[in-house]
Scaffold this motif. Structure first.
Motif, PDB file in Angstrom:
ATOM      1  N   CYS B  18       0.842  -1.193   0.000  1.00 60.66           N
ATOM      2  CA  CYS B  18       0.000   0.000   0.000  1.00 60.66           C
ATOM      3  C   CYS B  18       0.877   1.242   0.000  1.00 60.66           C
ATOM      4  O   CYS B  18       1.780   1.373   0.824  1.00 60.66           O
ATOM      5  N   ARG B  19       0.616   2.155  -0.920  1.00 60.79           N
ATOM      6  CA  ARG B  19       1.404   3.399  -0.989  1.00 60.79           C
ATOM      7  C   ARG B  19       0.675   4.570  -0.324  1.00 60.79           C
ATOM      8  O   ARG B  19       1.261   5.574  -0.046  1.00 60.79           O
ATOM      9  N   GLY B  20      -0.623   4.415  -0.078  1.00 59.89           N
ATOM     10  CA  GLY B  20      -1.360   5.481   0.599  1.00 59.89           C
ATOM     11  C   GLY B  20      -2.247   6.289  -0.330  1.00 59.89           C
ATOM     12  O   GLY B  20      -2.453   5.915  -1.481  1.00 59.89           O
ATOM     13  N   GLU B  21      -2.752   7.393   0.215  1.00 60.69           N
ATOM     14  CA  GLU B  21      -3.722   8.223  -0.493  1.00 60.69           C
ATOM     15  C   GLU B  21      -3.223   8.627  -1.877  1.00 60.69           C
ATOM     16  O   GLU B  21      -2.076   9.021  -2.028  1.00 60.69           O
ATOM     17  N   THR B  22      -4.118   8.518  -2.860  1.00 61.04           N
ATOM     18  CA  THR B  22      -3.783   9.057  -4.177  1.00 61.04           C
ATOM     19  C   THR B  22      -3.793  10.555  -3.996  1.00 61.04           C
ATOM     20  O   THR B  22      -4.714  11.110  -3.417  1.00 61.04           O
ATOM     21  N   ASP B  23      -2.758  11.219  -4.409  1.00 57.69           N
ATOM     22  CA  ASP B  23      -2.640  12.628  -4.068  1.00 57.69           C
ATOM     23  C   ASP B  23      -2.818  13.493  -5.295  1.00 57.69           C
ATOM     24  O   ASP B  23      -2.946  13.005  -6.399  1.00 57.69           O
ATOM     25  N   THR B  24      -2.793  14.750  -5.041  1.00 60.00           N
ATOM     26  CA  THR B  24      -2.783  15.680  -6.158  1.00 60.00           C
ATOM     27  C   THR B  24      -1.434  15.547  -6.852  1.00 60.00           C
ATOM     28  O   THR B  24      -0.535  14.876  -6.375  1.00 60.00           O
ATOM     29  N   ASN B  25      -1.295  16.204  -7.944  1.00 59.38           N
ATOM     30  CA  ASN B  25      -0.031  16.126  -8.666  1.00 59.38           C
ATOM     31  C   ASN B  25       1.074  16.838  -7.897  1.00 59.38           C
ATOM     32  O   ASN B  25       0.821  17.698  -7.070  1.00 59.38           O
ATOM     33  N   ARG B  26       2.283  16.442  -8.202  1.00 60.70           N
ATOM     34  CA  ARG B  26       3.467  17.036  -7.582  1.00 60.70           C
ATOM     35  C   ARG B  26       3.451  18.549  -7.800  1.00 60.70           C
ATOM     36  O   ARG B  26       3.399  19.017  -8.940  1.00 60.70           O
ATOM     37  N   TRP B  51      -2.195   1.098  -4.581  1.00 64.21           N
ATOM     38  CA  TRP B  51      -1.642  -0.190  -4.139  1.00 64.21           C
ATOM     39  C   TRP B  51      -0.826  -0.750  -5.295  1.00 64.21           C
ATOM     40  O   TRP B  51      -1.260  -0.701  -6.449  1.00 64.21           O
ATOM     41  N   TYR B  52       0.318  -1.303  -4.975  1.00 64.06           N
ATOM     42  CA  TYR B  52       1.172  -1.907  -5.997  1.00 64.06           C
ATOM     43  C   TYR B  52       1.049  -3.433  -5.921  1.00 64.06           C
ATOM     44  O   TYR B  52       1.258  -4.016  -4.845  1.00 64.06           O
ATOM     45  N   HIS B  53       0.715  -4.041  -7.027  1.00 58.59           N
ATOM     46  CA  HIS B  53       0.567  -5.505  -7.034  1.00 58.59           C
ATOM     47  C   HIS B  53       1.949  -6.144  -7.251  1.00 58.59           C
ATOM     48  O   HIS B  53       2.235  -6.709  -8.308  1.00 58.59           O
ATOM     49  N   ALA B  54       2.755  -6.056  -6.208  1.00 55.54           N
ATOM     50  CA  ALA B  54       4.163  -6.447  -6.304  1.00 55.54           C
ATOM     51  C   ALA B  54       4.341  -7.927  -6.628  1.00 55.54           C
ATOM     52  O   ALA B  54       5.227  -8.311  -7.373  1.00 55.54           O
ATOM     53  N   GLN B  55       3.489  -8.762  -6.041  1.00 55.44           N
ATOM     54  CA  GLN B  55       3.622 -10.210  -6.237  1.00 55.44           C
ATOM     55  C   GLN B  55       2.555 -10.718  -7.195  1.00 55.44           C
ATOM     56  O   GLN B  55       2.035 -11.815  -7.033  1.00 55.44           O
ATOM     57  N   GLY B  56       2.197  -9.883  -8.149  1.00 50.48           N
ATOM     58  CA  GLY B  56       1.213 -10.285  -9.147  1.00 50.48           C
ATOM     59  C   GLY B  56       1.591  -9.643 -10.466  1.00 50.48           C
ATOM     60  O   GLY B  56       2.728  -9.802 -10.916  1.00 50.48           O
ATOM     61  N   CYS B  57       0.677  -8.853 -11.014  1.00 48.41           N
ATOM     62  CA  CYS B  57       0.899  -8.296 -12.348  1.00 48.41           C
ATOM     63  C   CYS B  57       1.843  -7.097 -12.346  1.00 48.41           C
ATOM     64  O   CYS B  57       2.100  -6.509 -13.375  1.00 48.41           O
ATOM     65  N   ARG B  58       2.359  -6.734 -11.163  1.00 51.13           N
ATOM     66  CA  ARG B  58       3.345  -5.660 -11.035  1.00 51.13           C
ATOM     67  C   ARG B  58       2.828  -4.336 -11.595  1.00 51.13           C
ATOM     68  O   ARG B  58       3.554  -3.579 -12.220  1.00 51.13           O
ATOM     69  N   ASN B  59       1.541  -4.103 -11.379  1.00 46.85           N
ATOM     70  CA  ASN B  59       0.972  -2.825 -11.795  1.00 46.85           C
ATOM     71  C   ASN B  59       0.475  -2.059 -10.591  1.00 46.85           C
ATOM     72  O   ASN B  59       0.153  -2.650  -9.558  1.00 46.85           O
ATOM     73  N   TRP B  60       0.419  -0.739 -10.739  1.00 47.08           N
ATOM     74  CA  TRP B  60      -0.150   0.117  -9.710  1.00 47.08           C
ATOM     75  C   TRP B  60      -1.651   0.179  -9.898  1.00 47.08           C
ATOM     76  O   TRP B  60      -2.132   0.361 -11.015  1.00 47.08           O
ATOM     77  N   LEU B  61      -2.376   0.013  -8.798  1.00 49.87           N
ATOM     78  CA  LEU B  61      -3.830   0.081  -8.846  1.00 49.87           C
ATOM     79  C   LEU B  61      -4.309   1.302  -8.075  1.00 49.87           C
ATOM     80  O   LEU B  61      -3.663   1.733  -7.119  1.00 49.87           O
ATOM     81  N   THR B  62      -5.434   1.843  -8.496  1.00 58.28           N
ATOM     82  CA  THR B  62      -6.128   2.848  -7.700  1.00 58.28           C
ATOM     83  C   THR B  62      -7.325   2.134  -7.066  1.00 58.28           C
ATOM     84  O   THR B  62      -8.197   1.636  -7.770  1.00 58.28           O
ATOM     85  N   VAL B  63      -7.296   2.055  -5.751  1.00 56.72           N
ATOM     86  CA  VAL B  63      -8.282   1.257  -5.024  1.00 56.72           C
ATOM     87  C   VAL B  63      -9.166   2.192  -4.201  1.00 56.72           C
ATOM     88  O   VAL B  63      -8.663   3.085  -3.521  1.00 56.72           O
ATOM     89  N   THR B  64     -10.471   1.990  -4.274  1.00 55.96           N
ATOM     90  CA  THR B  64     -11.394   2.738  -3.425  1.00 55.96           C
ATOM     91  C   THR B  64     -11.841   1.801  -2.310  1.00 55.96           C
ATOM     92  O   THR B  64     -12.387   0.731  -2.572  1.00 55.96           O
TER      93      THR B  64
END
Lengths: 418, 83, 173
Positions: B18-26, B51-64
């Motif tokens: 888990c990377r945390g809250e999706t934030d505004t842009n830099r 969330w990063y699917h590190a042990q799966g498809c290795r993609n970043w997800l946006t999770v609600t």
């Protein structure tokens, strides 16, 4: 207040224990106070007690949404220690440690403070060097620290897995003055002593908003039991700091995370003190009832659920099996979760908020219990004098903006890694 | 808690970071940068997180996800959510 | 047919990670690999004998039996402009897991649903066994037979898991 002693115990025993009075007074809210403390956990009650005792301020309300000690004060693993390496932390935790050492006499309450030692194991040369550095830093701050070699650790805890292929035990850093205390008793002891000095402890009283004057100052709280006014409001609601601060329009450098803990069936005395695994997320002690009390890392995602998930249960059990294989023979009795304030550098905040009249005691991460007396002492100092206490002077809210972070683990602004 | 990965299907959180809250842009100024790096909404209730699917498809997800019930109402690839 | 389960290393295979270029035409890519459509979380065998396994969005692992030393480079040339190829032949280890109890054994390690209704011939998943990331796919219904790829440095760990899990299963029978 009825004083507790061997004589009072004997006297009540002879009369069948029928005449004990309630330990503290369950108060109804009055319309105004000098100070309102939000949160009836260990920190809030200790703050009220030291305000009364040290600063002579007794017109205080402690408001608690549930029952006192029903949050993190009742969910921790009861460890006390002051084995910190950074200048910002060491004096504060040592102040707290000294308060633990005098607590039972001071409160006339058996908080079961047991200085049975806290042993951090190391498993590599690099980790030993880091522990030597931490131990030296502690000693420079007047805190006891001893570096043990492998055989000295073996003499203390022969049941550990010394020859684990990946993480052989090389030794440990021991703080003998560390240990455990009885978490519920700490809450009840502070409640009793504060109540005795006139503090109103108000349960089932949830804060739903803040009262502000025309200049924006906070002048009280709205609660489920009505409006309560006071010129100073202190928050001691770690776990829910962001939630309560948001009612005043504040965003904090904090995320709420879930931390799980576990206890086994009762066993004969086997573990001499507190032992932490240096290469995995596992620490263990044994309660006076005999249960092995253990835990590990936070789950790693934001949560207000006060319950965790299975991957961390597995991770903690695997850590236990790696360092202490005999734990595999013990049955797990209970597990639970608590909501903790994870701050952006892993260290707490005891400071004014940017809003007049509102004071913050927050960000205790997974280590709030050991800080209970020190936190109460320093927060009381801040509330009474409007000055930060010397020992907590690093716990500023603006340290993130000014770059003076106290990052004991060196992880950066990634709270789930602290 | 299982996350319905849009590629892999429902997977245990064990596989994710888990990377945390999706934030505004830099942001491009120092003042906003403090906000961006250190301050969090940290709400009770619905949160949008990476969330990063590190042990799966290795993609970043946006999770609600609900921070109080852990119920997950949506998980999409972060690159699709950003579009 | 193998009674319990056995884990057999598959040697001498060419392994490459393939990632579609931005905006690439999937039908074109499939044609270049000799298949009708690019697999999504599934494994397909091309006429050439190459196995194409979907490991993530627009990502695949391509495996070639008896690969020549320059197979990876030639695959990159074949897919030039459509997909990026990185030769992983030395990075991954491949295993075949088969036997009447292979599915049951695998279920002790992987956290995904391996019931035949959910995971059958041609199914593929990227997941974890005993803390090691694996790419897993089923090749045969009967026996049944699975194949899996994992980073080579985790080989000993996987083999240890297999031995322990098999022994635990035998003890429970």
């Amino acid at each position: 207040m009825q004083r507790y002693s061997i004589f009072s115990l004997a006297r009540r025993a002879l009369s069948g224990h029928r005449h004990w009075k309630p330990t503290w007074r369950d108060a109804a809210p009055r319309s105004s106070y000098d100070i309102i403390i939000v949160g009836g956990g260990g920190h809030g009650l200790a703050t009220a007690y030291y305000l009364a005792k040290v600063h002579g301020i007794t017109n205080i309300a402690v408001v608690e949404k549930g029952w006192i000690g029903g949050g993190n004060a009742g969910r921790n693993t009861t460890i006390i220690r002051s084995n910190y390496g950074l200048d910002g932390n060491a004096p504060f935790y040592e102040l707290s440690m000294k308060l633990w050492e005098g607590m039972e006499q001071d409160l006339n309450y058996n908080t079961m403070v047991s200085q049975r030692g806290v042993l951090n194991l190391y498993h590599s040369d690099a980790q030993r060097d880091a522990f030597v550095r931490r131990g030296n830093a502690m000693r420079l701050h007047g805190i006891d620290a001893e570096l043990l070699d492998r055989e000295e650790v073996r003499a203390m805890a022969p049941f550990l897995n010394f020859d684990n292929a990946r993480f052989p035990i090389q030794g440990g850093l021991l703080q003998r003055r560390g240990g455990t205390a009885r978490h519920d008793a700490v809450v009840w002891g502070y409640a009793r002593a504060a109540s005795d000095r006139g503090v109103d402890i108000i349960q089932n009283c949830e804060v739903t908003g803040f009262v502000r004057d025309a200049r924006g100052r906070i002048t009280g709280v709205e609660t489920t039991r009505g409006t309560i006014l006071a010129p100073k409001v202190g928050l001691a609601v770690a776990g829910h700091s962001s939630h309560v601060a948001a009612m005043a329009g504040l965003r904090l450098p904090i995320e709420s995370h879930v931390l799980q803990a576990f206890v086994s069936e009762a066993l004969k005395p086997v573990i001499p003190g507190v032992i932490t695994f240096g290469a995995g997320h596992f620490y263990v002690s044994q309660s006076d009832k005999g249960g092995l009390v253990f835990g590990g890392d936070i789950d790693g995602y934001n949560s207000y659920a006060a319950r965790g998930n299975l991957p961390v249960v597995q991770d903690v059990c695997e850590g236990g099996m790696a360092i202490m294989p005999m734990i595999g023979r013990a049955r797990l009795l209970r597990s639970w979760g608590g909501v903790v304030d994870m701050s952006m550098d892993g260290s707490p905040i005891i400071d004014h908020s940017p809003i007049d009249g509102l004071y913050l005691n927050a960000g205790w991460c997974y280590g709030g219990f050991k800080a209970t007396p020190g936190s109460g002492w320093c927060f009381a100092h801040l509330l009474a004098t409007d000055q930060m206490h010397e020992a907590a002077s690093a716990y500023r809210l603006d340290r993130f903006a000014s770059g003076r972070v106290i990052d004991e683990k060196g992880q950066g602004a990634q709270p789930n890694l602290h | 808690m299982r996350i319905p990965c849009p590629y892999c299907g429902p997977r245990d959180t064990h596989e994710f970071v888990c990377r945390g809250e999706t934030d505004t842009n830099r942001p491009d100024n120092d003042e906003a940068f403090y906000d961006y790096v250190y301050l969090r909404d940290n709400p009770i209730g619905s949160v949008r997180e990476h969330w990063y699917h590190a042990q799966g498809c290795r993609n970043w997800l946006t999770v609600t996800r609900d921070s109080q019930t852990h119920e997950i109402s949506e998980a999409v690839l972060a690159k699709d959510a950003a579009r | 047919m193998v009674e319990g389960a056995e884990l057999v290393p598959m040697l001498g295979m060419g392994i490459a990670a393939v990632m579609a270029r931005r905006g690439a035409d999937m039908t074109h890519l499939a044609a270049l690999l000799g298949i009708s459509a690019m697999p999504v979380a599934r494994a397909l065998k091309a006429g050439s004998g190459e196995i194409i396994i979907g490991t993530g969005p627009e990502m695949w692992l391509v495996i070639s039996p008896d690969a020549a030393p320059d197979w990876g480079e030639s695959l990159a040339e074949r897919l030039a402009g459509v997909a990026s190829v990185s030769d992983q032949s030395g990075g991954y280890a491949l295993y075949s897991l088969r036997g009447a109890k292979a599915r049951q054994l695998l279920q002790k390690g992987a956290f995904i649903d391996l019931h035949p209704d959910a995971f059958g011939r041609g199914s593929a998943a990227t997941t974890v066994i005993a803390h090691a990331g694996v790419i897993l796919w089923q090749t045969e219904e009967e026996a049944p037979a699975f194949e899996l790829a994992l980073f080579r440095s985790f080989q000993a760990s996987l083999e240890h898991w297999f031995t322990v899990a098999l022994a635990a299963m035998a003890a429970a029978d």
